[in-house]
Write a protein that holds these residues in place. Structure first.
Motif, PDB file in Angstrom:
ATOM      1  N   THR A   1       2.347   2.177  -3.347  1.00  0.00           N
ATOM      2  CA  THR A   1       1.473   2.868  -4.296  1.00  0.00           C
ATOM      3  C   THR A   1       1.074   4.246  -3.787  1.00  0.00           C
ATOM      4  O   THR A   1       0.911   5.183  -4.576  1.00  0.00           O
ATOM      5  N   LEU A   2       0.945   4.394  -2.472  1.00  0.00           N
ATOM      6  CA  LEU A   2       0.509   5.671  -1.909  1.00  0.00           C
ATOM      7  C   LEU A   2       1.593   6.740  -1.990  1.00  0.00           C
ATOM      8  O   LEU A   2       1.332   7.874  -2.417  1.00  0.00           O
TER       9      LEU A   2
ATOM     10  N   PHE B   1       0.835  -1.206   0.000  1.00  0.00           N
ATOM     11  CA  PHE B   1       0.000   0.000   0.000  1.00  0.00           C
ATOM     12  C   PHE B   1       0.866   1.251   0.000  1.00  0.00           C
ATOM     13  O   PHE B   1       0.605   2.219  -0.726  1.00  0.00           O
ATOM     14  N   LEU B   2       1.921   1.237   0.817  1.00  0.00           N
ATOM     15  CA  LEU B   2       2.824   2.380   0.857  1.00  0.00           C
ATOM     16  C   LEU B   2       3.521   2.587  -0.483  1.00  0.00           C
ATOM     17  O   LEU B   2       3.768   3.720  -0.902  1.00  0.00           O
TER      18      LEU B   2
ATOM     19  N   LYS C   1      -8.643   6.686  -2.289  1.00  0.00           N
ATOM     20  CA  LYS C   1      -8.353   6.145  -3.614  1.00  0.00           C
ATOM     21  C   LYS C   1      -7.324   5.036  -3.548  1.00  0.00           C
ATOM     22  O   LYS C   1      -7.518   3.953  -4.110  1.00  0.00           O
ATOM     23  N   GLN C   2      -6.210   5.280  -2.866  1.00  0.00           N
ATOM     24  CA  GLN C   2      -5.152   4.278  -2.806  1.00  0.00           C
ATOM     25  C   GLN C   2      -5.561   3.073  -1.967  1.00  0.00           C
ATOM     26  O   GLN C   2      -5.110   1.959  -2.218  1.00  0.00           O
ATOM     27  N   GLY C   3      -6.414   3.289  -0.956  1.00  0.00           N
ATOM     28  CA  GLY C   3      -6.927   2.147  -0.212  1.00  0.00           C
ATOM     29  C   GLY C   3      -7.748   1.234  -1.097  1.00  0.00           C
ATOM     30  O   GLY C   3      -7.582   0.009  -1.089  1.00  0.00           O
TER      31      GLY C   3
ATOM     32  N   ASN D   1      -6.831  10.930  -1.669  1.00  0.00           N
ATOM     33  CA  ASN D   1      -5.805   9.964  -2.052  1.00  0.00           C
ATOM     34  C   ASN D   1      -5.749   8.772  -1.110  1.00  0.00           C
ATOM     35  O   ASN D   1      -5.466   7.654  -1.550  1.00  0.00           O
ATOM     36  N   LEU D   2      -6.010   8.982   0.166  1.00  0.00           N
ATOM     37  CA  LEU D   2      -6.051   7.845   1.088  1.00  0.00           C
ATOM     38  C   LEU D   2      -7.180   6.887   0.717  1.00  0.00           C
ATOM     39  O   LEU D   2      -7.000   5.668   0.696  1.00  0.00           O
TER      40      LEU D   2
ATOM     41  N   THR E   1       2.269   8.424  -5.334  1.00  0.00           N
ATOM     42  CA  THR E   1       1.107   9.233  -5.683  1.00  0.00           C
ATOM     43  C   THR E   1       1.111  10.553  -4.924  1.00  0.00           C
ATOM     44  O   THR E   1       0.881  11.624  -5.504  1.00  0.00           O
ATOM     45  N   LEU E   2       1.359  10.499  -3.621  1.00  0.00           N
ATOM     46  CA  LEU E   2       1.390  11.727  -2.823  1.00  0.00           C
ATOM     47  C   LEU E   2       2.509  12.656  -3.290  1.00  0.00           C
ATOM     48  O   LEU E   2       2.336  13.881  -3.327  1.00  0.00           O
TER      49      LEU E   2
END
Length: 304
Positions: A189-190, A186-187, A222-224, A219-220, A193-194
């Motif tokens: 991809t997150l 998850f990190l 979306k990425q989740g 974004n949290l 993006t951030l």
């Protein structure tokens, strides 16, 4: 206004289609990092084992004449010549029945780059195994120059890019829990993006705390959702270059949803600017994320 928005969406779609061919073989690949604690003080080789006997495989031209071993994929001719042949023979001899060594012998399906020797990484020895042939279910074998050998129990790669830790003194191997593996993925991809979309948000002139709070919350969420999608589609099974085609509908949906959300919630500027930002941010993060995910994963593994 509506025509300009439609044009931007069509432009994003066209760019995504062009990106498939450009990045067909540069997207995220299967990767397994094996960290060895209390590594042997003498020379040793470490390899991954995959179930089944080694049958050999042909890659490349497809004419049936180019059969490559795991060593051919992992090392140059000069590097292969410099390897310890006795240690290689000892490793192959120590492979348990019904398994084969992915680097010292080879993979039966897609190829894999392996690292028998490893490198120093802050007090541990780090071995990298990557590309499509990294097995989902595997064992780890370690053989020393003095003749000691050890084979781990069966381990499972929870995500596309994962790690395992070997303690040579205790003769044990552990892989991260699925929860930890998915959190790290998850990190991966997150964070890109951030980084990308945050820089663009600043470039588009958004400065207020409310704008940045909207940006973070969107974004949290979306990425989740994207992480859940990856978890049930490709993370457990790996991807090929053509798998990137299936990212396009998801990226389009994400772009359209963010376009609607940002037009409504990013009130610091006008709606047109918020819409253009949503399209530009998603297009850039989708493209540059492919480049950023690998070095970012290296960093995360190094601190985990």
């Amino acid at each position: 206004m509506k025509k300009s928005l439609r044009f931007c969406v069509l432009l994003a779609l066209a760019a995504a289609l062009l990106t498939v061919s450009a990045f067909a073989d540069t997207g995220p690949k299967a990767q397994l990092k094996v960290l060895v604690k209390n590594a042997p003080e003498e020379p040793y080789y470490l390899d991954l084992l995959e179930k089944g006997d080694y049958q050999g495989h042909t890659y490349g031209s497809g004419d049936g004449d180019d059969t490559y071993s795991g060593l051919d994929w992992s090392y140059s001719e000069e590097e292969i010549a410099a390897l310890d042949s006795e240690l290689l023979d000892a490793l192959r001899a120590a492979v348990p029945e019904g398994w084969h060594a992915c680097t010292a012998q080879g993979t039966n399906g897609a190829p894999m780059w392996g690292d028998l020797i490893g490198s120093d990484a802050g007090g541990v020895r780090l071995h990298s195994f990557r590309y499509h042939g990294v097995p989902d279910t595997y064992r780890i074998i370690l053989v020393t120059k003095s003749g000691e050998s050890w084979v781990s129990g069966v381990l499972h790669r929870a995500t596309l890019q994962s790690s395992a830790t070997v303690d040579w003194t205790a003769r044990i191997a552990n892989a991260p829990s699925p929860a930890m593996a998915y959190a790290l993925q998850f990190l991966c991809t997150l964070l890109p993006t951030l980084l990308i979309e945050g820089l663009l948000l600043f470039a588009f002139g958004y400065r207020s705390k409310r704008s940045w709070l909207v940006f973070l919350l969107v974004n949290l969420v979306k990425q989740g959702g994207f992480a859940v999608y990856l978890a049930v589609t490709v993370l457990n099974h790996g991807v090929s270059g053509w798998s990137l085609i299936f990212y396009i509908p998801i990226e389009v949906i994400i772009t359209l949803v963010e376009l609607l959300l940002y037009r409504r919630l990013l009130t610091e500027k006008n709606k047109a600017r918020a819409a253009v930002y949503a399209i530009a941010a998603n297009l850039c993060s989708a493209v540059f994320g492919l480049w950023l995910i690998d070095p970012l994963w290296h960093f995360i593994v190094s601190i985990s």
